[in-house]
Motif scaffolding. Structure first.
Motif: not given
Ligand SMILES: Cc1ncc(COP(=O)(O)O)c(C=O)c1O
Lengths: 78, 455
Positions: B40-41, B46-51, B415-417, B427-428
């Motif tokens: 999770i970390d 890498q992609f930020g929060s929320p995610l 982002s949605v991954v 990353v989608i």
């Protein structure tokens, strides 16, 4: 402070109010704060004392004491 | 040495009262440090929060489990992927790879399926509003159009005349299967005889050829018997149409609606106990087919399940940004994601996991989102240990309907991954910025404020 004074508090963290029959459980830090409040210490003093004795920074201790006191208020213990 | 610290907690002892959160005793907690092996970390770094995080593995597993439950019992099964449930391209692509057709209900969804490379013959076109231009394209491309109402029959006949060919169609049927509320606003009603009127009408026109029957009885249907009734009625209807009108009904589309392993608000039992298994549904449905079909007749059984396939493949990682004490004594946390992202929070009580184990006994708390709106509540009553600021909370299952019904409201969408089966993360959908919000806006010249400032 009155209702605090009449509380029966034991070392296992069991708190009983003989006037209303209500009871609570507290954890060790909760017990620590309750006892100091009962002695009449103010919130800031308690937080400083706690930061000195426990592995916690002062800022967190202050926030947590304030939060705990508000919780006591919601139970009408303060 | 200093004594170990635990946040102070006081809990009232309630005797004789049934604990509403019966399965959440003082020390029970759920910790999740990774999704499919990716921490999770690391994801948040890498992609930020929320995610939003989707699991390719879980998506494929759910699909296969459901598909096999039916394909193992009946020789002719076709799934249609319900686009509205989640139409992120990556999600659709995975399910198309697994063999699903596209089930679309609007011009936009039809165009999405085509752009993804799905040919017309593999598109099931449902819904109460199909604009004539897209009906025409769908008919020309050989899509499977399920008619919703009499006006659509007329529209399609006009299209058939224009194209100079007969169009193969299905009709949507609604019926009583013992489920409340009965979805009676879509398609033609069975019990009143409206369906037969529609078939008569289609035959009289002569431009359309009826080849299929469609029905979708509702969503999150917890009663397998409802599907058994639906299936039996569709088979009887098929034979009655074939006998009276001479059409050959080649497919029976029983819609979607199977529940996901999510918890509806107001139910206290966990879904594993409350919900029938996928096999039970498959057994009832295929049994109804065998009970009513003539020997040797195996029309294609079409299913359009959405939430049962994608919900559990989705997680939302959020961060606790603040906490406060409510006047009633409950603890409240503010998370960086709210109902703007989790539309399904209005009817689901999600599983909430923490990214770390925290000391202290549980206390009852509320989890709010970041919107300055009273309705922005992710969980109005759960039980968690005192959370530190910065703790991540992982909400699940959130793969169904959230990435289609989310709102661009107050906040950017994150982002949605997708965690891929090989352990990589893709990353989608990128996090939005101001350009996404304003790209379609036009500020009239007269209203440009910087021109005033420049004077
Ligand atoms: C026609 C049709 N098919 C399939 C679905 C998918 O439903 P679910 O996600 O409940 O399986 C829906 C959802 O409303 C629908 O309207």
């Amino acid at each position: 402070m009155d209702s605090l004074r009449q509380l029966a508090i034991n070392e296992e963290g069991f708190v009983f109010n003989p006037a209303t029959g209500e009871s609570w459980t507290v954890n060790s830090t909760g017990l620590y704060i309750l006892k100091l409040l009962k002695e009449g210490k103010d919130e800031d003093t308690i937080a400083r004392q706690m930061a000195a004795e426990f592995d916690v920074d002062l800022e967190t201790a202050q926030r947590d004491v304030v939060d705990f006191v508000e919780k006591l208020r919601s139970y009408r213990l303060l | 040495m200093k004594k170990p610290y635990e946040k102070p907690v006081i809990t009232k002892v309630e005797t004789g009262l049934m604990n509403k959160f019966g399965n959440a005793p003082y020390y029970a907690r759920k910790v999740r440090t990774a999704i499919d092996g990716v921490s999770i970390d690391a994801l948040v770094q890498q992609f930020g929060s929320p995610l939003f995080v989707l699991s390719e593995r879980q998506l494929r597993e759910n699909y296969r489990k459901l598909y096999r439950a039916f394909a193992a019992r009946y020789p002719n099964v076709q799934f249609g992927w319900s686009y509205k449930t989640n139409y992120l391209q990556a999600v659709c692509a995975v399910l198309h790879q697994e063999g699903a057709f596209a089930e679309v209900v609007s011009l936009m969804e039809y165009e999405k399926a085509r752009r993804l490379g799905i040919p017309g013959e593999k598109i099931i076109f449902n819904g109460p509003y199909k604009p004539v231009e897209i009906l025409e394209q769908a008919a020309a491309e050989g899509a499977l159009i399920n008619i919703d109402h009499f006006d659509e029959i007329a529209d399609l006949e006009a299209v058939a005349k224009k194209l100079g060919k007969q169009i193969r169609v299905g009709i949507r049927v609604n019926m009583d299967t013992g489920i409340y509320p009965q979805w009676s606003r879509f398609g033609f009603n069975l019990e009143t005889g409206q369906v037969m009127d529609a078939v008569k009408r289609i035959q009289a026109g002569g431009h359309l050829v009826l080849t299929g029957l469609h029905c979708h009885i509702g969503t999150f249907i917890m009663e397998p018997d409802a599907y058994a009734q639906e299936t039996a009625k569709l088979v009887q209807l098929k034979y009655s149409i074939e006998e009276h009108f001479g059409y050959q009904i080649e497919f029976l589309d029983i819609g979607g609606g199977l529940p996901s392993r999510n918890r509806l608000k107001g139910t206290y039992l966990p879904p594993e106990i409350l919900l029938p298994s996928v096999e039970e549904y498959a057994e009832k449905i295929t049994q109804a087919l065998y009970d009513h079909l003539k020997p040797g007749d195996f029309p294609t059984l079409v299913l359009e399940n959405g939430r049962a396939i994608v919900d559990e493949a989705g997680y939302l990682i959020t961060t606790v940004v603040a906490s406060k004490r409510l006047p009633d004594g409950r603890k409240a946390y503010i998370a960086d994601a709210g109902v703007n992202l989790l539309f399904t929070a209005f009817w689901y009580k999600f599983t909430v996991e923490m990214d770390r184990d925290l000391p202290g006994v549980n206390e009852s708390c509320v989890i709010y989102g970041p919107l300055c709106m009273n309705i922005d509540v992710l969980d109005e009553g759960t039980s968690l240990p005192p959370l530190e600021r910065g703790t991540r909370l992982i909400f699940s299952p959130v793969g169904a309907y959230n990435q289609t019904q989310w709102m661009q409201f107050i906040e950017y969408r994150p982002s949605v991954v997708m965690v891929m089966e090989d352990g990589t993360v893709e990353v989608i959908r990128e996090q939005e910025d101001l350009s996404d919000i304003e790209r379609r806006e036009r500020l009239p010249e007269k209203l440009q404020l910087n021109s005033i400032a420049a004077e």
